[in-house]
Motif scaffolding. Structure first.
Motif, PDB file in Angstrom:
ATOM      1  N   SER A   1      11.508  60.858   3.393  1.00  0.00           N
ATOM      2  CA  SER A   1      11.150  59.570   3.983  1.00  0.00           C
ATOM      3  C   SER A   1       9.642  59.374   4.062  1.00  0.00           C
ATOM      4  O   SER A   1       9.139  58.263   3.884  1.00  0.00           O
ATOM      5  CB  SER A   1      11.771  59.441   5.375  1.00  0.00           C
ATOM      6  OG  SER A   1      11.371  60.523   6.199  1.00  0.00           O
ATOM      7  N   SER A   2       8.892  60.463   4.326  1.00  0.00           N
ATOM      8  CA  SER A   2       7.435  60.324   4.445  1.00  0.00           C
ATOM      9  C   SER A   2       6.801  59.971   3.103  1.00  0.00           C
ATOM     10  O   SER A   2       5.920  59.098   3.033  1.00  0.00           O
ATOM     11  CB  SER A   2       6.821  61.622   4.994  1.00  0.00           C
ATOM     12  OG  SER A   2       7.098  62.711   4.140  1.00  0.00           O
ATOM     13  N   LYS A   3       7.243  60.629   2.014  1.00  0.00           N
ATOM     14  CA  LYS A   3       6.726  60.311   0.683  1.00  0.00           C
ATOM     15  C   LYS A   3       7.126  58.898   0.273  1.00  0.00           C
ATOM     16  O   LYS A   3       6.346  58.155  -0.328  1.00  0.00           O
ATOM     17  CB  LYS A   3       7.239  61.315  -0.346  1.00  0.00           C
ATOM     18  CG  LYS A   3       6.506  62.642  -0.367  1.00  0.00           C
ATOM     19  CD  LYS A   3       5.081  62.491  -0.887  1.00  0.00           C
ATOM     20  CE  LYS A   3       4.383  63.836  -0.959  1.00  0.00           C
ATOM     21  NZ  LYS A   3       2.964  63.706  -1.363  1.00  0.00           N
ATOM     22  N   ALA A   4       8.361  58.537   0.588  1.00  0.00           N
ATOM     23  CA  ALA A   4       8.825  57.192   0.252  1.00  0.00           C
ATOM     24  C   ALA A   4       8.033  56.140   1.012  1.00  0.00           C
ATOM     25  O   ALA A   4       7.710  55.076   0.476  1.00  0.00           O
ATOM     26  CB  ALA A   4      10.316  57.066   0.558  1.00  0.00           C
ATOM     27  N   GLU A   5       7.713  56.442   2.253  1.00  0.00           N
ATOM     28  CA  GLU A   5       6.927  55.510   3.067  1.00  0.00           C
ATOM     29  C   GLU A   5       5.506  55.390   2.534  1.00  0.00           C
ATOM     30  O   GLU A   5       4.925  54.299   2.507  1.00  0.00           O
ATOM     31  CB  GLU A   5       6.906  55.993   4.520  1.00  0.00           C
ATOM     32  CG  GLU A   5       6.180  55.069   5.471  1.00  0.00           C
ATOM     33  CD  GLU A   5       6.918  53.757   5.695  1.00  0.00           C
ATOM     34  OE1 GLU A   5       6.233  52.757   5.984  1.00  0.00           O
ATOM     35  OE2 GLU A   5       8.152  53.748   5.562  1.00  0.00           O
ATOM     36  N   GLU A   6       4.956  56.529   2.102  1.00  0.00           N
ATOM     37  CA  GLU A   6       3.558  56.560   1.667  1.00  0.00           C
ATOM     38  C   GLU A   6       3.352  55.940   0.292  1.00  0.00           C
ATOM     39  O   GLU A   6       2.393  55.184   0.075  1.00  0.00           O
ATOM     40  CB  GLU A   6       3.061  58.007   1.672  1.00  0.00           C
ATOM     41  CG  GLU A   6       1.579  58.158   1.428  1.00  0.00           C
ATOM     42  CD  GLU A   6       1.116  59.604   1.551  1.00  0.00           C
ATOM     43  OE1 GLU A   6      -0.113  59.829   1.517  1.00  0.00           O
ATOM     44  OE2 GLU A   6       1.981  60.503   1.688  1.00  0.00           O
ATOM     45  N   HIS A   7       4.245  56.283  -0.653  1.00  0.00           N
ATOM     46  CA  HIS A   7       4.029  55.865  -2.041  1.00  0.00           C
ATOM     47  C   HIS A   7       5.170  55.025  -2.628  1.00  0.00           C
ATOM     48  O   HIS A   7       5.049  54.552  -3.763  1.00  0.00           O
ATOM     49  CB  HIS A   7       3.832  57.099  -2.936  1.00  0.00           C
ATOM     50  CG  HIS A   7       2.749  58.018  -2.495  1.00  0.00           C
ATOM     51  ND1 HIS A   7       1.450  57.607  -2.293  1.00  0.00           N
ATOM     52  CD2 HIS A   7       2.778  59.355  -2.207  1.00  0.00           C
ATOM     53  CE1 HIS A   7       0.714  58.641  -1.920  1.00  0.00           C
ATOM     54  NE2 HIS A   7       1.490  59.707  -1.852  1.00  0.00           N
ATOM     55  N   GLY A   8       6.266  54.889  -1.903  1.00  0.00           N
ATOM     56  CA  GLY A   8       7.455  54.259  -2.462  1.00  0.00           C
ATOM     57  C   GLY A   8       7.220  52.871  -3.020  1.00  0.00           C
ATOM     58  O   GLY A   8       7.711  52.539  -4.115  1.00  0.00           O
ATOM     59  N   GLU A   9       6.470  52.052  -2.306  1.00  0.00           N
ATOM     60  CA  GLU A   9       6.247  50.673  -2.757  1.00  0.00           C
ATOM     61  C   GLU A   9       5.544  50.642  -4.115  1.00  0.00           C
ATOM     62  O   GLU A   9       5.906  49.855  -4.999  1.00  0.00           O
ATOM     63  CB  GLU A   9       5.417  49.927  -1.716  1.00  0.00           C
ATOM     64  CG  GLU A   9       5.263  48.443  -2.011  1.00  0.00           C
ATOM     65  CD  GLU A   9       4.557  47.700  -0.894  1.00  0.00           C
ATOM     66  OE1 GLU A   9       3.988  46.630  -1.184  1.00  0.00           O
ATOM     67  OE2 GLU A   9       4.581  48.187   0.260  1.00  0.00           O
ATOM     68  N   GLU A  10       4.559  51.517  -4.300  1.00  0.00           N
ATOM     69  CA  GLU A  10       3.833  51.561  -5.572  1.00  0.00           C
ATOM     70  C   GLU A  10       4.712  52.120  -6.693  1.00  0.00           C
ATOM     71  O   GLU A  10       4.654  51.648  -7.832  1.00  0.00           O
ATOM     72  CB  GLU A  10       2.568  52.399  -5.408  1.00  0.00           C
ATOM     73  CG  GLU A  10       1.549  51.777  -4.469  1.00  0.00           C
ATOM     74  CD  GLU A  10       0.392  52.703  -4.171  1.00  0.00           C
ATOM     75  OE1 GLU A  10      -0.614  52.668  -4.914  1.00  0.00           O
ATOM     76  OE2 GLU A  10       0.490  53.491  -3.199  1.00  0.00           O
TER      77      GLU A  10
END
Length: 334
Positions: free
Chosen positions: A160-169
């Motif tokens: 979830s942390s990686k998805a939150e940090e970079h997911g949109e890009e």
């Protein structure tokens, strides 16, 4: 010579069975390891993999050499040739199959775009690229092309942390790519061939055991140099490692239980005791995980000359080896 271990091999997809043997023998304290293969004309082809007095080195060579042969299609008559627990049972097997599929079937174009994105992100944040995302994660994304955050979270290695940090890009890049399959990814277990998966696993083991063998041999070379009284600079010249890599290797040797104090003492002989005490006290107050806060505490915020920084960081690492050794001894004494 007394043979102490032998296993028969057969090659998959070979009409004549592709018979081979891997064997270990011992004679007067000298270990030998070899491979014997039956050629197409029935002739025997022998390969000597190892001869020497180190059982540990022999095991490293054995694992690496055998993984190479298994990756080339040989299979053992007796299973358990690596003498290790089964790593691919249960829920972990599905994750490994996803990794295997992604490495064999990823989109090179999308992977290149993701790598380019990572380079820019790392440069902007002044971080190493692997801190942003591993090659494995980028391969997963390029192979399975997630279009939503929920799909992104189904990929191993993305929390979830990686998805939150970079997911949109990431989703901005994958959203431009069409795909011919759907989530969830349970279909991978069906379409990935068992032999294809097994061969991939052995290739992974080959890389793992190659690194172990290189680490073992480098450790032996460093320990021999330390026993001869060589300096860090001389060890760097002998091994081909940078000074920084030599010091990092010393940290690893200490973790493995080897004593490098003779070398540390000779390298710090001209370092003022007050400076050493200041570094030690900083480790006690700030912890020993990160070096930069200790560097700033001891030497101030401005260390502009890069060459000087490298020298100071080397001192910090050498003192940290001593600090961690003492901390470990104190824990054992309790």
């Amino acid at each position: 010579m007394q043979i102490v271990f032998m296993n028969q091999m057969s090659r998959t997809g070979s009409g004549d069975g592709g018979a081979a043997q891997v064997w270990i023998g011992e004679e007067e304290g000298i270990w030998q390891l070899g491979w014997r293969e039956t050629g197409e004309e029935g002739d025997l082809q022998d390969e000597s993999w190892y001869e020497g007095g180190s059982w540990q080195e022999l095991l490293c060579v054995y694992r690496h050499g055998l993984a190479q042969k298994l990756g080339a299609g040989y299979r053992p008559v007796i299973e358990g040739v690596f003498h290790e627990s089964d790593e691919i049972k249960g829920r972990n097997q599905h994750a490994l199959k996803l990794q295997c599929y992604s490495e064999l079937h990823s989109s090179d174009d999308l992977y290149s775009e993701l790598c380019s994105w990572r380079r820019k992100k790392a440069a902007a944040g002044r971080k190493a690229p692997y801190f942003i995302a591993s090659n494995r994660v980028l391969r997963m994304i390029s192979a399975f092309v997630p279009h939503t955050r929920e799909e992104l979270l189904q990929l191993p290695g993305i929390g979830s942390s990686k998805a939150e940090e970079h997911g949109e890009e990431w989703l901005e890049l994958t959203g431009k790519v069409t795909r011919s399959f759907q989530f969830p990814l349970d279909w991978v277990d069906r379409v990935l061939g068992e032999e294809e998966f097994m061969t991939w696993q052995y290739k992974q083991k080959e890389q793992k055991y190659k690194q172990e063998l290189e680490h073992y041999r480098m450790s032996r070379l460093l320990l021999a140099g330390i026993s001869e009284g060589l300096s860090i600079e001389e060890l760097s010249s002998r091994t081909g490692l940078t000074r920084r890599a030599v010091v990092e290797a010393l940290e690893d040797l200490e973790k493995e239980g080897y004593d490098t104090e003779v070398l540390i003492q000779s390298e710090l002989v001209n370092m003022p005791e007050s400076e050493q005490n200041s570094i030690w006290q900083s480790y006690e107050e700030l912890g020993d995980t990160f070096l930069k806060p200790v560097l700033q505490r001891v030497y101030g915020g401005e260390t502009a000359v890069e060459a000087a920084q490298e020298e100071l960081y080397e001192r910090l690492r050498l003192i940290r080896i001593r600090f961690r050794r003492e901390q470990g001894e104190q824990k054992q004494a309790v």
